[in-house]
Write a protein that holds these residues in place. Structure first.
Motif, PDB file in Angstrom:
ATOM      1  N   MET A  39      -4.702   3.775  -1.665  1.00 16.95           N
ATOM      2  CA  MET A  39      -4.727   3.399  -3.074  1.00 16.95           C
ATOM      3  C   MET A  39      -4.004   4.398  -3.969  1.00 16.95           C
ATOM      4  N   SER A  50      -0.713   2.825  -4.973  1.00 17.47           N
ATOM      5  CA  SER A  50      -1.002   1.603  -5.731  1.00 17.47           C
ATOM      6  C   SER A  50      -1.515   1.933  -7.126  1.00 17.47           C
ATOM      7  N   SER A  51      -2.262   3.019  -7.259  1.00 18.64           N
ATOM      8  CA  SER A  51      -2.732   3.451  -8.581  1.00 18.64           C
ATOM      9  C   SER A  51      -1.564   3.833  -9.473  1.00 18.64           C
ATOM     10  N   VAL A  81      -4.022  -4.061  -6.847  1.00 18.42           N
ATOM     11  CA  VAL A  81      -5.179  -3.610  -6.082  1.00 18.42           C
ATOM     12  C   VAL A  81      -5.645  -4.699  -5.119  1.00 18.42           C
ATOM     13  N   ALA A 122       0.848  -1.191   0.000  1.00 22.28           N
ATOM     14  CA  ALA A 122       0.000   0.000   0.000  1.00 22.28           C
ATOM     15  C   ALA A 122       0.882   1.240   0.000  1.00 22.28           C
ATOM     16  N   TYR A 132     -11.497  -3.055  -5.264  1.00 27.72           N
ATOM     17  CA  TYR A 132     -11.286  -2.470  -3.931  1.00 27.72           C
ATOM     18  C   TYR A 132     -12.602  -2.426  -3.157  1.00 27.72           C
ATOM     19  N   THR A 182      -3.262  -4.517  -2.163  1.00 22.70           N
ATOM     20  CA  THR A 182      -3.558  -3.341  -1.334  1.00 22.70           C
ATOM     21  C   THR A 182      -4.834  -3.544  -0.530  1.00 22.70           C
ATOM     22  N   SER A 183      -5.855  -4.101  -1.160  1.00 25.00           N
ATOM     23  CA  SER A 183      -7.117  -4.347  -0.471  1.00 25.00           C
ATOM     24  C   SER A 183      -6.928  -5.322   0.684  1.00 25.00           C
TER      25      SER A 183
END
Length: 596
Positions: A354, A357-358, A339, A132, A255, A342-343
Motif C-alpha cells: 500500500m 498506492s498511497s 485502494v 500495487a 483495505y 491494490t486490495s
C-alpha cells in the motif's frame, strides 16, 4: 552450501575481526554491506519490472491496448500464485506487517526464503500490471538481507534487529533515492523504538543503498519542485490535510474490509484468482491509470502538468481531452478505486503493498482539490504543489509515518522549499487519521492477533525474553507420600523455602513452604504419620510454559509471590519462574539495548 560449512569458512574471518576491529566499526561495516546488497536488490527489481512493462506495452497495438491492460494483471496474479504454491510451498508472507512481527516478537529472525520470494513474486505481479507498489517487497527483501547476514555472521539478537532495520531502510532509500526517508521509515514503521546509537548504522545503510541505486539506475524519480509557497495558500493546505485524512481513513478501512473478505477463502485457490483477476481487469478497463504501480502512468503526468493524458487509452478518450468534468470524474474514481485495485491484487494472490498506492491516491487527491479550487476562478493555486502535498498527506495517514512522508516527498521531488506546507498537511492528516484509525495499514492486522507492536519499551524488552530459558529447575521436588520427618531433613539441607509436590507421573499436586508447616515441624510425635500430601496447598497461580514472560511477571506481581511453578498444558511440573531472575535478565537486556 550447508550452514556448518559456511560457519567453518567464516571462522577465521570472525576471529580476525574480534582481534583487530572494534564493535562500532564492525557494525558500520555490516550496515554498509547490507546497504549494498539491498540496493542491488532494489535496482534489480526496478529494472526488471520496467523492462518487462516496456516489452508488454510494445507487444500490442493502440486499438487493443485497453484490452491487453485488462488481461495482463490476470496473467501476473496467476503466475504469482503458481510460484507461491509450488516453489514457496504456500509460504510467501506478504507485506511490511510480517517484518514488524518478526522484529517485535521473533527476535528479528526473517526466513531465508524472503531473500528471493519477494523479488520474484513482486516482479510477476507488478510487471504484468498488478495495481500495487514495489516498496513493501523491496523493504522486506532488505530486512531479510540484514537479518540473515547477522545470522550467518553470528551476531546477537540486538545486532540482528538493527541490521533488519538497516535492510528495510536501505530498500526504501534505494527505490526512491531518498536516504533520509529510508531511515525514518525504519524508525517509524519497523523498529518503532530504538536507541540513538542505531541512527548511524541506519544512515550508513541507507546512504550506501542510495549510492548503488544512483550509480546503476540513474535519474530523479519525479519532477523537481523549485519554486516556494506563499502565505495566502496556508488555509488551502489545512483543508487539504483534512481531506487527505478522510481519504486515508477510507483507504485503511477498505483495505481491512477486503482483507477480511479474502480471508473467507484461506490459502491459494483458483476461485480467488478468477474472481480477483476479473474484478481487477474490469477496473483497469474502466480506469487505465490503475494499471501497475502508477508512478509513470499517474504521478509523473500530474507533476509534468499533463493531467489530460490520464484519459488516454480509456473508454472516455473519445470525448476529447478538453472535457474538464470528464477528467475530474476520472481522477475522482481512480483515486477511490486505487485502494480497491491494490486490495484485489494482493488478496487474489499477487504481491505488492500500500505504500506506493498511497502515494498515487494522494497525488490524485491533491490534484483534484487544486483543480476544483482553480476552476472557481476566485484564486489560483499551484496544482503541482498540491499533488506532492497530497502524496505526503495520504502516506502519513495510511502508514502512520509523518516524518517519512515529509522527507520522502522532499527528497524525491527536490521540493525542500515546501517543508512548511508538508508539515501542515502531514501532521493534520496523521492526527485525524490516527483518531479514527489508531493502527496503520501495516499494524492493524497484527493488533487483531493480539500483537501489540506499540507496546512501551519495557514490555518490548520483556517480550523478547524466552520463558523456557528462565525456568529454574533447582527446586527439591517432594512426593505426596513424603513424611514430615523426611520433610524436616529436606528443610535442613535445602537453600529454598518453596518445594513442589509432584506425583510419580510428574503432575504438580501442590506446593509446600516453610511458613505453611512452621508450627507442624515441632510435632515430633507425628514425624512418621503426617504426610506431605496432607500439608501441601495449591500454588497461588500456575504459569504455563506457553505463557509470555510479561504475563508471568504480571502473575508474580498479582500474587505477591517471589516464585511460581511452571507446568505444561497437561499439568506436568517443569520448574519455577523466579521474579528475581526475570528482573536480572531484564536489566541485562536493558544494558545491551543501549549498546551498538
Amino acid at each position: 552450501m550447508p550452514q556448518k560449512t559456511v560457519y567453518r569458512l567464516l571462522n577465521p574471518l570472525l576471529l580476525w575481526r574480534l582481534r583487530h576491529v572494534s564493535e562500532r566499526v564492525y557494525v558500520v561495516w555490516l550496515a554498509g554491506l547490507v546497504g549494498v546488497l539491498a540496493g542491488l536488490a532494489a535496482v534489480a527489481l526496478k529494472t526488471a519490472v520496467h523492462w518487462q512493462q516496456d516489452r508488454l506495452a510494445a507487444a500490442v497495438t493502440e486499438p487493443n491496448r485497453v484490452f491487453a491492460l485488462s488481461l495482463y494483471p490476470i496473467i501476473g496474479i496467476t503466475l504469482t500464485v503458481l510460484v507461491t504454491k509450488y516453489l514457496l510451498h504456500g509460504n510467501l508472507g506478504r507485506g511490511i506487517g510480517a517484518i514488524i512481527y518478526n522484529t517485535a516478537r521473533e527476535n528479528a529472525l526473517v526466513p531465508v526464503s524472503k531473500l528471493y520470494s519477494q523479488l520474484i513474486t513482486a516482479f510477476l505481479t507488478v510487471s504484468f500490471g498488478g495495481s500495487a507498489g514495489m516498496e513493501a517487497p523491496i523493504s522486506v527483501t532488505g530486512a531479510a538481507i540484514g537479518s540473515n547476514a547477522a545470522r550467518v555472521l553470528r551476531a546477537g539478537r540486538r545486532r540482528r534487529r538493527l541490521l533488519t532495520g538497516c535492510g528495510a531502510a536501505a530498500g526504501i532509500a534505494a527505490i526512491f533515492n531518498a536516504p533520509i526517508a529510508g531511515v525514518l521509515f525504519a524508525v517509524e514503521s519497523i523498529l518503532l523504538e530504538l536507541p540513538a546509537q542505531y541512527f548511524i548504522p541506519l544512515l550508513i545503510s541507507s546512504a550506501t543503498a542510495t549510492v548503488v541505486s544512483k550509480a546503476l539506475y540513474a535519474g530523479q524519480p519525479f519532477a523537481l519542485i523549485t519554486h516556494s509557497w506563499v502565505v495566502n495558500t496556508v488555509p488551502f493546505y489545512l483543508v487539504l490535510g483534512l481531506l487527505m485524512a478522510l481519504l486515508s481513513v477510507y483507504m485503511i478501512r477498505v483495505y481491512n474490509w477486503f482483507d477480511h473478505f479474502w480471508a473467507r477463502w484461506p490459502g491459494l485457490r483458483w476461485q480467488k484468482i478468477l474472481l480477483g483477476g476479473t474484478a481487477l481487469g474490469a477496473l483497469i478497463f474502466l480506469f487505465p491509470p490503475l494499471y501497475g504501480e502508477g508512478y509513470t502512468t499517474v504521478v509523473e503526468k500530474l507533476l509534468a502538468g499533463h493531467a489530460q493524458e490520464l484519459t488516454d487509452g480509456s473508454l472516455f478518450s473519445v470525448y476529447g481531452d478538453n472535457n474538464v468534468w470528464l477528467l475530474i470524474l476520472l481522477v475522482f474514481f481512480t483515486m477511490l478505486m486505487k485502494v480497491v485495485a491494490t486490495s484485489i491484487t494482493v488478496g487474489a494472490g499477487g504481491n505488492g503493498g500500500m505504500f506506493g498506492s498511497s502515494l498515487v491516491a494522494g497525488a490524485l487527491g491533491g490534484f483534484l482539490f487544486a483543480r476544483l479550487v482553480n476552476m472557481t476562478g476566485l484564486v489560483a493555486i499551484p496544482e503541482v504543489h498540491f499533488v506532492v502535498l497530497g502524496m505526503a498527506g495520504v502516506l502519513a495517514g495510511v502508514v502512520h509515518a509523518p516524518l517519512t512522508a515529509i522527507f520522502l516527498i522532499a527528497e524525491i521531488t527536490g521540493g525542500y522549499a515546501l517543508f512548511v506546507p508538508l508539515m501542515f498537511v502531514t501532521s493534520l492528516s496523521y492526527l485525524i487519521t490516527k483518531h479514527f484509525e489508531p493502527y496503520s495499514v501495516y499494524t492493524g492486522k497484527l493488533m487483531l492477533k493480539g500483537v501489540d507492536v506499540y507496546a512501551n519499551r519495557d514490555r518490548d524488552l520483556l517480550s523478547r525474553l524466552d520463558l523456557h530459558r528462565l525456568i529454574d529447575t533447582d527446586f527439591v521436588a517432594l512426593s505426596p507420600g513424603t513424611t514430615l520427618g523426611e520433610l524436616v531433613d529436606v528443610f535442613r539441607h535445602a537453600h529454598r523455602n518453596v518445594f513442589p509436590v509432584v506425583s510419580r507421573t510428574g503432575l504438580l499436586r501442590g506446593i509446600v513452604t516453610l511458613d505453611m508447616v512452621r508450627d507442624t515441624l515441632f510435632d515430633g510425635e507425628h514425624y512418621t504419620t503426617i504426610k506431605v500430601g496432607e500439608l501441601m496447598q495449591p500454588p497461588p497461580m500456575t504459569i504455563l510454559d506457553t505463557d509470555r514472560v510479561e504475563h508471568a511477571l504480571d502473575l508474580l506481581e498479582r500474587t505477591a509471590s517471589t516464585a511460581l511453578p511452571v507446568c505444561d498444558d497437561d499439568g506436568n511440573y517443569l520448574g519455577f519462574i523466579v521474579k528475581a531472575a526475570i528482573l536480572a535478565r531484564y536489566r541485562r537486556e536493558l544494558i545491551e539495548e543501549g549498546q551498538v
